[in-house]
Scaffold this active site. Structure first.
Site, short mmCIF file in Angstrom:
data_model
loop_
_atom_site.label_atom_id
_atom_site.label_comp_id
_atom_site.label_asym_id
_atom_site.label_seq_id
_atom_site.Cartn_x
_atom_site.Cartn_y
_atom_site.Cartn_z
N GLU A 202 -11.67 16.97 -87.34
CA GLU A 202 -11.85 16.71 -85.95
C GLU A 202 -11.02 15.50 -86.15
O GLU A 202 -10.92 14.64 -85.10
CB GLU A 202 -12.87 16.46 -85.53
N LYS A 336 -19.25 23.20 -73.60
CA LYS A 336 -18.34 23.72 -74.29
C LYS A 336 -17.99 25.23 -73.86
O LYS A 336 -18.97 25.92 -73.86
CB LYS A 336 -18.72 24.05 -75.95
P1 PGA Z 1 -18.11 22.83 -83.75
O1 PGA Z 1 -18.57 21.25 -83.84
O2 PGA Z 1 -17.02 23.11 -82.81
O3 PGA Z 1 -17.81 23.20 -85.25
O4 PGA Z 1 -19.38 23.56 -83.51
C1 PGA Z 1 -18.52 20.51 -82.86
C2 PGA Z 1 -19.97 19.95 -82.65
O5 PGA Z 1 -20.87 20.26 -83.08
O6 PGA Z 1 -20.32 19.16 -81.46
ZN ZN Z 2 -22.51 19.29 -81.85
#
Ligand code: PGA
Ligand code: ZN
Length: 420
Positions: A202, A336
């Protein structure tokens, strides 16, 4: 305005892995696209992305079956629909799939179409996406990763994300300025230590630390080096991603870096200690998604002092969020889109969170694309916070930059609050 046709094809995400893009074409020839991200530390209760799983082709990661579902099953349902009726389209996608986790058609196939419809609707209305999605004018407070760890950096640190929240910023623009200063000061420190190996998935620094505490100390020094006071202009936020550290069978949390194991009580105590010792204002997934007792313990110790976010715990799923509210497990929800699979359900999750007086934090995934839908979603819903990863890599910067554009387009109507 009616939908004339629907297409889908394979593109690649920020890790170079296959993902799906859908394109909706309206009767007047206007188009809208949907690009789907993908997680690495995924929660077990998330909607399921469909991958082909053939080891000899794209290491099993290709998405041709999901694409075939768009062409052979979804297109017939969506063709002829009014593009402005997002809710009806999303409902028909959910009904066509018929499973609770969207595993039949694939949450990636469904979300690609849902996002493409939302983008096409904005184009049809001739307004920016954020305006098409809602009435919001609140620019989000960024949560920006400085050091990356966990599943995103081959477990170089046990904590997944060490993030910055610019608690002293008076505007969105200033929050990025503070982040810029601290991110680059942290980079200088890593170079001086001679222990920087580039950036993690990230965009946060991928460091070689001996303990998790060493990361905290380096983080605080970076804030000071940048000319700020930790806990004043720049505060800390942690995503523990504890489900990845948890062993269901033994009930123990394990730190690979330090080779230490903790039972649930001891782990909650360690995190509470960290949050008291360091200026932490937000804590995500401190305990595993099945360890409700651990969550309750953390909540009673810290719930009134800082933001306690459920990510893998809630997976943007209304039923799980409601359950968490009834049990008093957290006070904020990570949002998300691909955890639940449609734009409408995601917006429902945000609304439910807000109605309860909890904070929604709109979030990217570790595997992202150049798309900036979530920047618009955060503003449209007045969510108040946005978590996208770090301050490098264009799939991250695309989101921060898009909020700058939205800020300009809102002009004097734009609002901002540094309180999370
Ligand atoms: P991930 O990580 O997209 O790999 O799930 C992001 C998070 O845990 O916030
Ligand atoms: Zn997370």
């Amino acid at each position: 305005m009616k939908i004339r046709s629907l297409d889908a094809y394979q593109i690649y995400d920020s890790r170079g892995n296959p993902t799906i893009e859908a394109e909706v074409t309206l009767e007047n020839g206007m188009t809208g696209r949907g690009l789907v991200p993908s997680g690495a530390s995924t929660g077990q209760f998330e909607a399921k992305e469909l991958r082909d799983g053939e080891a000899s082709r794209f290491r099993g990661k290709s998405v041709f079956r999901a694409i075939a579902n768009v062409h052979q099953k979804i297109a017939a349902v969506v063709r002829g629909c009014d593009v402005l009726d997002q809710r009806a389209i999303d409902d028909s996608l959910i009904a066509l799939d018929g499973t609770p986790d969207k595993s039949h058609l694939g949450a990636n196939a469904i979300l690609a179409v849902s996002l493409a419809v939302a983008n096409a609707a904005a184009v049809a209305k001739g307004v920016p996406l954020f305006q098409s999605l809602g009435e919001g004018t609140l620019l989000p407070l960024p949560e920006i990763q400085i050091f990356g760890g966990g599943a995103h950096a081959n477990w170089r640190t046990d904590v997944q994300d060490f993030l910055l929240i610019a608690t002293g910023a008076k505007t969105y623009e200033e929050s990025l300025r503070i982040t810029f200063d601290v991110y680059h000061a942290a980079g200088d420190l890593m170079k001086e230590r001679g222990t920087c190996y580039g950036v993690a998935d990230e965009g946060g620094y991928w460091p070689e630390f001996r303990t998790n505490e060493e990361v905290f100390e380096t983080f605080l020094r970076a804030i000071e080096r940048a000319g700020y006071t930790p806990g004043v202009e720049a505060s800390l936020s942690l995503d523990i991603a504890a489900s990845d550290l948890f062993d269901e069978a033994s009930g123990l949390y394990h730190f690979r870096l330090e080779d230490r194991s903790f039972d649930s009580d001891a782990f909650a105590e360690l995190l509470t200690h960290w949050c008291e010792k360091y200026p932490v204002v937000s804590l995500e997934d401190p305990m595993a998604d099945t360890d409700f007792d651990g969550w309750k313990k953390i909540h009673s110790a810290l719930g009134s002092k800082l933001q306690l976010i459920g990510d893998d715990l809630f997976t943007t799923n209304i039923a799980r969020i409601r359950q968490g509210m009834e049990s008093g497990l957290a006070n904020a929800v990570l949002i998300k889109l691909n955890q639940i699979g449609t734009v409408s359900e995601t917006m429902d999750a945000i609304r439910l969170t807000q109605e309860a007086g909890w904070n929604p934090v709109v979030s990217a995934r570790s595997g992202e694309t150049e798309d900036a839908f979530i920047s618009h979603l955060a503003v449209a819903t007045d969510a108040g916070q946005l978590k996208v990863g770090s301050f490098s890599r264009s799939e991250r910067m695309a989101k921060w930059n898009e909020v700058l554009r939205i800020s300009r387009s809102l002009g004097a109507r734009a609002r901002f609050s540094p309180i999370c």
